[in-house]
Design an enzyme around this catalytic site. Structure first.
Site, short mmCIF file in Angstrom:
data_model
loop_
_atom_site.label_atom_id
_atom_site.label_comp_id
_atom_site.label_asym_id
_atom_site.label_seq_id
_atom_site.Cartn_x
_atom_site.Cartn_y
_atom_site.Cartn_z
N ALA A 70 0.84 -1.19 0.00
CA ALA A 70 0.00 0.00 0.00
C ALA A 70 0.88 1.25 0.00
O ALA A 70 2.02 1.21 0.49
CB ALA A 70 -0.88 -0.01 1.24
N GLY A 109 0.91 -5.15 0.94
CA GLY A 109 -0.12 -5.27 -0.09
C GLY A 109 0.42 -5.89 -1.37
O GLY A 109 -0.34 -6.51 -2.13
N GLU A 112 0.18 -9.46 -0.72
CA GLU A 112 -1.25 -9.82 -0.74
C GLU A 112 -1.77 -9.89 -2.17
O GLU A 112 -2.61 -10.72 -2.50
CB GLU A 112 -2.05 -8.80 0.07
CG GLU A 112 -1.74 -8.90 1.56
CD GLU A 112 -2.36 -7.77 2.37
OE1 GLU A 112 -2.00 -6.60 2.12
OE2 GLU A 112 -3.21 -8.05 3.23
N GLU A 132 3.66 -5.36 7.74
CA GLU A 132 2.77 -4.32 8.25
C GLU A 132 2.97 -4.02 9.74
O GLU A 132 2.84 -2.87 10.16
CB GLU A 132 1.30 -4.69 7.99
CG GLU A 132 0.84 -4.50 6.55
CD GLU A 132 1.13 -5.69 5.65
OE1 GLU A 132 1.92 -6.57 6.04
OE2 GLU A 132 0.56 -5.75 4.54
N1 3HC Z 1 4.52 3.58 0.17
C1 3HC Z 1 4.97 4.79 -0.17
N2 3HC Z 1 6.28 5.07 -0.37
C2 3HC Z 1 7.14 4.06 -0.22
C3 3HC Z 1 6.73 2.77 0.13
C4 3HC Z 1 5.34 2.53 0.32
N3 3HC Z 1 4.88 1.32 0.63
N4 3HC Z 1 7.83 1.98 0.21
C5 3HC Z 1 8.89 2.76 -0.09
N5 3HC Z 1 8.48 4.02 -0.35
C6 3HC Z 1 9.30 5.15 -0.77
C7 3HC Z 1 10.31 5.55 0.29
O1 3HC Z 1 9.75 6.45 1.22
C8 3HC Z 1 11.40 6.16 -0.54
O2 3HC Z 1 11.01 7.48 -0.85
P1 3HC Z 1 12.12 8.65 -1.02
O3 3HC Z 1 12.98 8.21 -2.15
O4 3HC Z 1 11.29 9.84 -1.29
O5 3HC Z 1 12.85 8.71 0.29
C9 3HC Z 1 11.36 5.36 -1.84
O6 3HC Z 1 10.07 4.74 -1.88
C10 3HC Z 1 12.41 4.28 -1.92
O7 3HC Z 1 12.32 3.49 -0.74
P2 3HC Z 1 13.61 2.97 0.02
O8 3HC Z 1 14.59 4.07 0.16
O9 3HC Z 1 13.16 2.27 1.24
O10 3HC Z 1 14.16 1.94 -1.07
P3 3HC Z 1 14.92 0.58 -0.86
O11 3HC Z 1 15.23 0.08 -2.21
O12 3HC Z 1 16.02 0.73 0.15
O13 3HC Z 1 13.86 -0.42 -0.17
C11 3HC Z 1 11.72 -1.50 0.05
C12 3HC Z 1 12.74 -0.81 -0.90
C13 3HC Z 1 12.36 -2.78 0.62
C14 3HC Z 1 10.50 -1.83 -0.74
C15 3HC Z 1 11.42 -0.55 1.21
O14 3HC Z 1 11.07 0.71 0.68
C16 3HC Z 1 10.27 -0.97 2.11
O15 3HC Z 1 10.48 -1.80 2.98
N6 3HC Z 1 9.09 -0.37 1.91
C17 3HC Z 1 7.94 -0.57 2.76
C18 3HC Z 1 7.35 -1.94 2.63
C19 3HC Z 1 6.15 -2.04 3.54
O16 3HC Z 1 6.21 -1.83 4.73
N7 3HC Z 1 5.01 -2.40 2.95
C20 3HC Z 1 3.77 -2.51 3.67
C21 3HC Z 1 2.97 -1.27 3.46
S1 3HC Z 1 1.48 -1.30 4.37
C22 3HC Z 1 0.46 -2.29 3.42
O17 3HC Z 1 0.84 -2.75 2.38
C23 3HC Z 1 -0.93 -2.44 3.94
C24 3HC Z 1 -1.66 -3.48 3.20
O18 3HC Z 1 -1.69 -4.66 3.94
C25 3HC Z 1 -3.09 -3.04 2.94
#
Ligand code: 3HC
Length: 699
Positions: A70, A109, A112, A132
């Site tokens: 997400a 997501g 998922e 999450e």
């Molecule tokens: N939403 C919005 N922005 C995101 C994002 C997300 N899910 N994941 C990463 N970004 C953004 C970061 O803020 C960053 O922005 P910036 O360049 O402006 O600082 C950019 O994308 C690049 O991210 P990273 O610097 O972290 O890049 P890496 O290559 O080091 O890592 C990654 C990539 C492993 C995908 C890491 O970004 C990550 O772990 N992201 C989050 C994953 C996560 O927690 N997902 C769950 C979200 S909640 C969800 O999905 C709810 C669902 O169940 C309904």
């Protein structure tokens, strides 16, 4: 046919080849499932359904990341349709089989999304994870319902509780990935056509949960409540998985959604989102662009093979960077390298490392006697004891021996990096790299920018810190940098509380109830009371009880007595009435009147002075932004991340309340260090918070 639908924000790259619609998520950098991408996915599914030439669909992605889940920036804003669960139920209910081709990380997501597909083909770099909980949430698009229909429920629960990702081979072994292929899109196309030919395909939500899983899940849930019961997400996850086990899919999905939506605005989730973005912003150095050249670091020399030097050496070796340890004698060198070998051997014994891996990392480490040994290194890190004369001498020598362009770093915890830099004769190459002990474990790295540190040296150090798996936070030069400077305020405050008759046990209990793993006095006993005592003797500081204990040779755990008493071989101390007596006699001498406080009052007295110091640190430009201070305290000192760190917490408490409390204390206790910092007073008066100091943040 090949066409591409795009919005300004995101797109799905859609093409039809030989009867298979291939829809590739194309929203760099991480394919976050924003409303734009969700709409485009629905459009792609509609197109595929309506096109009689299409027999099956493949969902893949461009870029290195399959999908980061997400769009976190949408959380806390009014929801916009279609929701992710709606998109996923359309995919799962597609009249044509849908196969996910997972080339990289599929998280939250994104994972998922793959579970809603009818089959999954993983590329060699695929990863599956539901992280999450790290954002204070639970999966909110069917993950809690679909994953237990694929893995045994206790395993599914464990994966969601830890937020841990698994790689392609583990996913295949567990049945989460149906195939592994070097070209996942080609393999997914072939599999999709086979499913279309067969005329039926597996639908995860229709699968029965494996029999006998409920008992193991109940045990895992009870254990989770014991260990992580303070996190709201733990209870929510248990309820959602329980619903998967006991209710029809749609009802379980409704339970999950309700829990997920309740968590989104919770204090814990808001704080953890703050931490998520703080970690990303910390790498942005004002005035520096990504294009700025970073110096190449392919080899490192570490001066001092003690505990700290050894831990730093392990960190680089673990990251595949060759390290040379330098000592003054062969004997000390052998001892240092022996200690490193012993540390790795423990990992092998525990099964967390293979013998081959141990041999491989040890092969990265060599040793030399004498400072001439730094000559070939791209980075030299000095990690000897805290003595300015010794450090100055070492830097004078490495200034001569190190090759031109090498970066020269000191691991000092509090000494003046400017003075050390001058001694080298090439201050532009010098900075501080303050690792935290144990250096191979702790994530925080304070990168100390001295007055003359060259911009590319700073940029290189920050990039290198990330490369070796640390979280680098830039600090300016001041006594103790960001973390220890604030810790000194907590130490001072804790001593005041002791003198006022509060017990070490009571003060520590308040700190652990707040969420720290360890209280102030337990921490001092572990680190050694003599360390602070020596520093105070050289540089000043207020800790009369600590000083008395140190003078008595009560240095903490290592001598069996400190603020607590430690039975032989025990790491947990018991209270000692003698400490109360010492505190009472010191209090009498200082004319301090007793004041016994409740837990929340103790927290105010301990943490408000730290916040005050943090604001001074910001005002002096030592830290770039409040969120950097939060990261230092979360990753270096155990501040609970679900409260967002001290500066985020201060905003939640309210700056006006903190100013009022500090003003009252400063006056009553005649304590000038508690006078609120002018910037704190100004922000409170203007009704602003600390977050507003970061450019682009709202008041
Ligand atoms: N939403 C919005 N922005 C995101 C994002 C997300 N899910 N994941 C990463 N970004 C953004 C970061 O803020 C960053 O922005 P910036 O360049 O402006 O600082 C950019 O994308 C690049 O991210 P990273 O610097 O972290 O890049 P890496 O290559 O080091 O890592 C990654 C990539 C492993 C995908 C890491 O970004 C990550 O772990 N992201 C989050 C994953 C996560 O927690 N997902 C769950 C979200 S909640 C969800 O999905 C709810 C669902 O169940 C309904």
């Amino acid at each position: 046919m090949n066409s591409r639908t795009t919005t300004a924000q995101a797109s799905v790259n859609y093409s039809v080849i030989d009867g298979v619609a291939v829809a590739l998520l194309d929203a760099l950098p991480v394919n976050a499932l924003s409303v734009y991408l969700r709409r485009e996915l629905c459009d792609a599914m509609d197109r595929a359904a309506a096109d009689p030439t299409v027999r099956a669909v493949v969902l893949g992605s461009t870029g290195k990341i399959f999908c980061a889940g997400a769009d976190i920036t949408e959380f806390g804003k009014p929801p916009v349709a279609p929701s992710l669960p709606e998109v996923l139920s359309r995919i799962e209910g597609s009249p044509k089989p849908v196969v996910a081709a997972i080339n990289g990380a599929a998280l939250g997501g994104g994972c998922e999304l793959t579970l809603a597909c009818h089959a999954r083909v993983a590329g060699p770099k695929a990863g599956f994870g539901l992280p999450e909980v790290k954002l204070g949430l639970i999966p909110g698009a069917g993950g809690t319902q679909r994953l237990p229909r694929i893995l045994p429920p206790a395993d599914a629960f464990a994966m969601m509780l830890s937020g841990r990702s698994i790689k392609a081979d583990e996913a295949a072994a567990k049945g989460l990935a149906d195939e592994i292929a070097n070209d996942p899109i080609a393999a997914a196309r072939a599999l999709a056509l086979r499913l279309a030919d067969a005329g039926s395909w597996p639908v995860t939500s229709a699968r029965k949960i494996a029999d006998g899983g409920a008992e193991a899940f109940a045990e895992a849930a009870a254990d989770a409540r014991r260990k992580h019961g303070g996190l709201l997400s733990t209870g929510a996850l248990i309820r959602a998985v329980q619903a998967a086990l006991t209710k029809p899919f749609q009802e379980g999905l409704a339970v999950e959604r309700e829990e997920f939506l309740k968590l989104i605005p919770s204090d814990q989730a808001v704080a953890l989102r703050h931490v998520f973005f703080a970690e990303r912003i910390a790498g942005h150095i004002p005035g520096m662009t990504k294009e700025m050249s970073a110096r190449a670091v392919e080899s490192v020399a570490i001066i001092g093979a003690g505990t700290m030097g050894g831990g730093i050496a392990m960190t680089f070796a673990n990251a595949g960077i060759p390290v040379r340890l330098i000592e003054t004698s062969r004997e000390l060198l052998d001892k240092g390298i022996g200690r490193i070998r012993d540390n790795y051997a423990v990992s092998v014994q525990r099964g967390s490392m293979s013998q081959d891996a141990m041999d491989a990392v040890l092969a990265q480490i060599d040793g030399a006697v004498g400072l001439e040994g730094v000559a070939a290194a791209d980075l030299v890190i000095e990690a000897v004891f805290e003595d300015m004369d010794v450090k100055r001498q070492i830097f004078a020598e490495i200034g001569r021996f190190a090759k031109p362009g090498a970066i020269l770093a000191t691991n000092t915890s509090y000494l003046d990096v400017n003075e050390i830099a001058q001694a080298s004769g090439r201050p532009a190459d010098v900075l501080g790299l303050h690792f935290f002990s144990p250096a191979n474990v702790m994530r925080l790295l304070e990168v100390v920018r001295a007055d003359e540190t060259a911009p590319d040296v700073l940029a290189t150090a920050v990039a290198l810190g990330r490369r070796i798996g640390k979280l680098p936070v830039v600090s300016g030069v001041c006594f103790g940098f960001i973390g220890n400077r604030m810790l000194a305020q907590r130490t001072r405050a804790a001593e005041r509380l002791l003198l006022a008759g509060n017990s070490p046990t009571g003060i520590d209990a308040a700190i652990t109830a707040f969420g720290f793993r360890m209280g102030q006095f337990a921490m001092l006993d572990l680190a050694g009371i003599d360390i602070g005592w020596r520093t105070r003797k050289a540089f000043g500081g207020f800790a009369p009880v600590g000083d008395r204990l140190a003078e008595m040779g009560r240095f903490g755990q290592k001598t069996g007595r400190g603020f607590y008493i430690y039975a032989e071989g025990q790491r947990k101390g018991t209270p000692d009435p003698e400490v109360a007596a010492i505190a009472a006699s010191e209090a009498r001498a200082l004319g301090i009147t007793p004041e016994l406080l409740a837990r929340d009052q103790l927290i105010e007295r301990l943490f408000y002075p730290m916040v005050n110091e943090g604001v001074r640190i910001l005002d002096e430009g030592i830290a770039y932004r409040p969120s950097d201070i939060d990261l230092v305290w979360i990753n270096g000192y155990g501040w609970p991340n679900w409260t967002g760190g001290p500066m985020f917490w201060a905003d939640q408490v309210g700056l006006d309340r903190i100013v009022a409390s500090l003003t009252e204390q400063a006056e009553r206790l005649n304590a000038p260090e508690l006078v609120p910092a002018p910037l704190l007073v100004q922000l409170a008066a203007e009704g602003r918070n600390l977050a507003s100091l970061t450019k682009g943040n709202q008041v």
